[in-house]
Write a protein that holds these residues in place. Structure first.
Motif, PDB file in Angstrom:
ATOM      1  N   MET A   1    -135.809 -11.197 -94.358  1.00  0.00           N
ATOM      2  CA  MET A   1    -135.879 -12.812 -93.700  1.00  0.00           C
ATOM      3  C   MET A   1    -134.475 -13.128 -92.817  1.00  0.00           C
ATOM      4  N   ALA A   2    -135.195 -13.681 -91.866  1.00  0.00           N
ATOM      5  CA  ALA A   2    -134.721 -14.795 -90.880  1.00  0.00           C
ATOM      6  C   ALA A   2    -135.050 -15.812 -91.054  1.00  0.00           C
ATOM      7  N   SER A   3    -132.999 -16.584 -91.454  1.00  0.00           N
ATOM      8  CA  SER A   3    -133.117 -17.742 -91.213  1.00  0.00           C
ATOM      9  C   SER A   3    -133.010 -18.440 -90.599  1.00  0.00           C
ATOM     10  N   ARG A   4    -134.169 -19.112 -90.939  1.00  0.00           N
ATOM     11  CA  ARG A   4    -134.988 -20.702 -89.453  1.00  0.00           C
ATOM     12  C   ARG A   4    -134.532 -21.875 -89.331  1.00  0.00           C
ATOM     13  N   GLU A   5    -133.644 -22.111 -87.670  1.00  0.00           N
ATOM     14  CA  GLU A   5    -132.723 -22.999 -87.810  1.00  0.00           C
ATOM     15  C   GLU A   5    -133.756 -24.092 -87.923  1.00  0.00           C
ATOM     16  N   LEU A   6    -132.903 -25.159 -88.113  1.00  0.00           N
ATOM     17  CA  LEU A   6    -133.677 -26.881 -87.930  1.00  0.00           C
ATOM     18  C   LEU A   6    -133.690 -27.423 -87.155  1.00  0.00           C
ATOM     19  N   PRO A   7    -134.399 -27.362 -86.303  1.00  0.00           N
ATOM     20  CA  PRO A   7    -134.904 -28.059 -85.210  1.00  0.00           C
ATOM     21  C   PRO A   7    -133.466 -29.513 -84.720  1.00  0.00           C
ATOM     22  N   GLU A   8    -133.198 -29.365 -83.458  1.00  0.00           N
ATOM     23  CA  GLU A   8    -132.340 -30.154 -83.158  1.00  0.00           C
ATOM     24  C   GLU A   8    -133.083 -31.674 -83.180  1.00  0.00           C
ATOM     25  N   LYS A   9    -131.971 -32.751 -83.498  1.00  0.00           N
ATOM     26  CA  LYS A   9    -132.650 -34.075 -83.678  1.00  0.00           C
ATOM     27  C   LYS A   9    -133.220 -34.610 -82.489  1.00  0.00           C
ATOM     28  N   ARG A  10    -133.921 -35.269 -82.506  1.00  0.00           N
ATOM     29  CA  ARG A  10    -134.610 -35.904 -81.122  1.00  0.00           C
ATOM     30  C   ARG A  10    -133.720 -37.319 -81.203  1.00  0.00           C
ATOM     31  N   ARG A  11    -133.046 -37.601 -80.068  1.00  0.00           N
ATOM     32  CA  ARG A  11    -132.469 -38.731 -79.742  1.00  0.00           C
ATOM     33  C   ARG A  11    -133.744 -39.972 -79.422  1.00  0.00           C
ATOM     34  N   ILE A  12    -132.854 -40.897 -79.956  1.00  0.00           N
ATOM     35  CA  ILE A  12    -134.168 -42.043 -79.384  1.00  0.00           C
ATOM     36  C   ILE A  12    -132.849 -43.983 -79.415  1.00  0.00           C
ATOM     37  N   LEU A  13    -133.081 -44.140 -78.158  1.00  0.00           N
ATOM     38  CA  LEU A  13    -132.375 -45.168 -77.938  1.00  0.00           C
ATOM     39  C   LEU A  13    -133.193 -46.141 -78.646  1.00  0.00           C
ATOM     40  N   ILE A  14    -132.232 -47.108 -79.458  1.00  0.00           N
ATOM     41  CA  ILE A  14    -133.107 -48.391 -79.590  1.00  0.00           C
ATOM     42  C   ILE A  14    -132.688 -49.899 -78.639  1.00  0.00           C
ATOM     43  N   VAL A  15    -133.058 -50.867 -78.181  1.00  0.00           N
ATOM     44  CA  VAL A  15    -132.384 -51.731 -77.447  1.00  0.00           C
ATOM     45  C   VAL A  15    -133.207 -53.502 -77.648  1.00  0.00           C
ATOM     46  N   ASP A  16    -132.926 -54.152 -78.045  1.00  0.00           N
ATOM     47  CA  ASP A  16    -133.150 -54.731 -78.769  1.00  0.00           C
ATOM     48  C   ASP A  16    -132.478 -55.951 -79.241  1.00  0.00           C
ATOM     49  N   ASN A  17    -132.424 -57.397 -78.553  1.00  0.00           N
ATOM     50  CA  ASN A  17    -131.012 -57.934 -79.086  1.00  0.00           C
ATOM     51  C   ASN A  17    -130.852 -58.118 -80.542  1.00  0.00           C
ATOM     52  N   ASP A  18    -131.651 -57.670 -81.620  1.00  0.00           N
ATOM     53  CA  ASP A  18    -131.848 -58.277 -82.557  1.00  0.00           C
ATOM     54  C   ASP A  18    -131.274 -57.580 -83.876  1.00  0.00           C
ATOM     55  N   ARG A  19    -130.223 -57.234 -83.935  1.00  0.00           N
ATOM     56  CA  ARG A  19    -129.653 -56.958 -84.898  1.00  0.00           C
ATOM     57  C   ARG A  19    -130.070 -56.261 -86.569  1.00  0.00           C
ATOM     58  N   ASP A  20    -130.901 -56.855 -87.343  1.00  0.00           N
ATOM     59  CA  ASP A  20    -131.464 -56.483 -88.037  1.00  0.00           C
ATOM     60  C   ASP A  20    -132.963 -56.048 -87.787  1.00  0.00           C
ATOM     61  N   THR A  21    -133.813 -55.563 -86.663  1.00  0.00           N
ATOM     62  CA  THR A  21    -134.431 -55.121 -86.112  1.00  0.00           C
ATOM     63  C   THR A  21    -134.012 -53.642 -86.081  1.00  0.00           C
ATOM     64  N   THR A  22    -132.830 -53.923 -85.008  1.00  0.00           N
ATOM     65  CA  THR A  22    -132.675 -52.028 -84.474  1.00  0.00           C
ATOM     66  C   THR A  22    -132.089 -51.251 -86.003  1.00  0.00           C
ATOM     67  N   HIS A  23    -131.200 -52.406 -86.430  1.00  0.00           N
ATOM     68  CA  HIS A  23    -130.417 -51.427 -87.558  1.00  0.00           C
ATOM     69  C   HIS A  23    -132.099 -51.177 -89.016  1.00  0.00           C
ATOM     70  N   LEU A  24    -133.159 -52.011 -89.429  1.00  0.00           N
ATOM     71  CA  LEU A  24    -134.113 -51.722 -90.325  1.00  0.00           C
ATOM     72  C   LEU A  24    -134.490 -50.270 -89.343  1.00  0.00           C
ATOM     73  N   VAL A  25    -135.274 -50.392 -87.696  1.00  0.00           N
ATOM     74  CA  VAL A  25    -136.082 -49.382 -86.910  1.00  0.00           C
ATOM     75  C   VAL A  25    -135.019 -47.652 -87.304  1.00  0.00           C
ATOM     76  N   LYS A  26    -133.708 -47.989 -87.492  1.00  0.00           N
ATOM     77  CA  LYS A  26    -133.031 -46.628 -87.372  1.00  0.00           C
ATOM     78  C   LYS A  26    -132.688 -45.735 -88.179  1.00  0.00           C
ATOM     79  N   ILE A  27    -132.518 -47.184 -89.563  1.00  0.00           N
ATOM     80  CA  ILE A  27    -132.553 -46.814 -90.298  1.00  0.00           C
ATOM     81  C   ILE A  27    -134.096 -46.370 -90.868  1.00  0.00           C
TER      82      ILE A  27
END
Length: 147
Positions: A1-27
């Motif tokens: 049985m062939a092992s399935r490769e995990l798909p590469e993570k999609r890269r998302i850039l979030i730009v917001d001056n509110d650090r709490d917002t960006t950190h929460l969205v990132k997590i």
């Protein structure tokens, strides 16, 4: 049985001056899906961050000090390396009803803040470019010539 490769993570850039917002969205995005998220809290550095990170999609706050989201989007679209990167604006200036009306800002979709994570993931999925695979493809089956 062939092992399935995990798909590469999609890269998302979030730009917001509110650090709490960006950190929460990132997590929440990294926990919820196959995403690698970079936070940028200084709009004046957003274009350079996008160039070095090479995101698949950019989440961009509209109202920020010094440089607003519209200016950042214009710089990104003027950059030949980034011009095809989808941008989704995030803004507290509209209601959820307005955000769902199909209108856009500078040709880009937008979501009302505070944004719900399921709504954000749906928008990301809708606007992420289809990934072209550079993996080895299996040979196509040839029609049999049984006579």
């Amino acid at each position: 049985m062939a092992s399935r490769e995990l798909p590469e993570k999609r890269r998302i850039l979030i730009v917001d001056n509110d650090r709490d917002t960006t950190h929460l969205v990132k997590i929440l995005l990294e926990r919820a899906g196959n995403y690698l998220v970079l936070e940028e809290n200084d709009a004046t550095k957003a274009h350079q961050s996008a160039r070095s990170f090479g995101p698949d999609l950019i989440l961009l706050d509209v109202v920020m000090p010094e440089t607003d989201g519209g200016e950042v989007a214009a710089r990104i679209q003027a950059d030949s390396e980034l011009q095809n990167t989808p941008i989704i604006f995030l803004t507290a200036l509209v209601t959820r009803v307005e955000a769902k009306s199909g209108l856009n800002i500078q040709g880009h979709p937008f979501l009302a803040k505070p944004v719900s994570i399921p709504e954000l993931i749906n928008a990301i999925q809708r606007h992420l470019p289809v990934r072209t695979t550079s993996h080895v493809s299996l040979p196509k089956e040839r029609p049999r010539s049984d006579s």
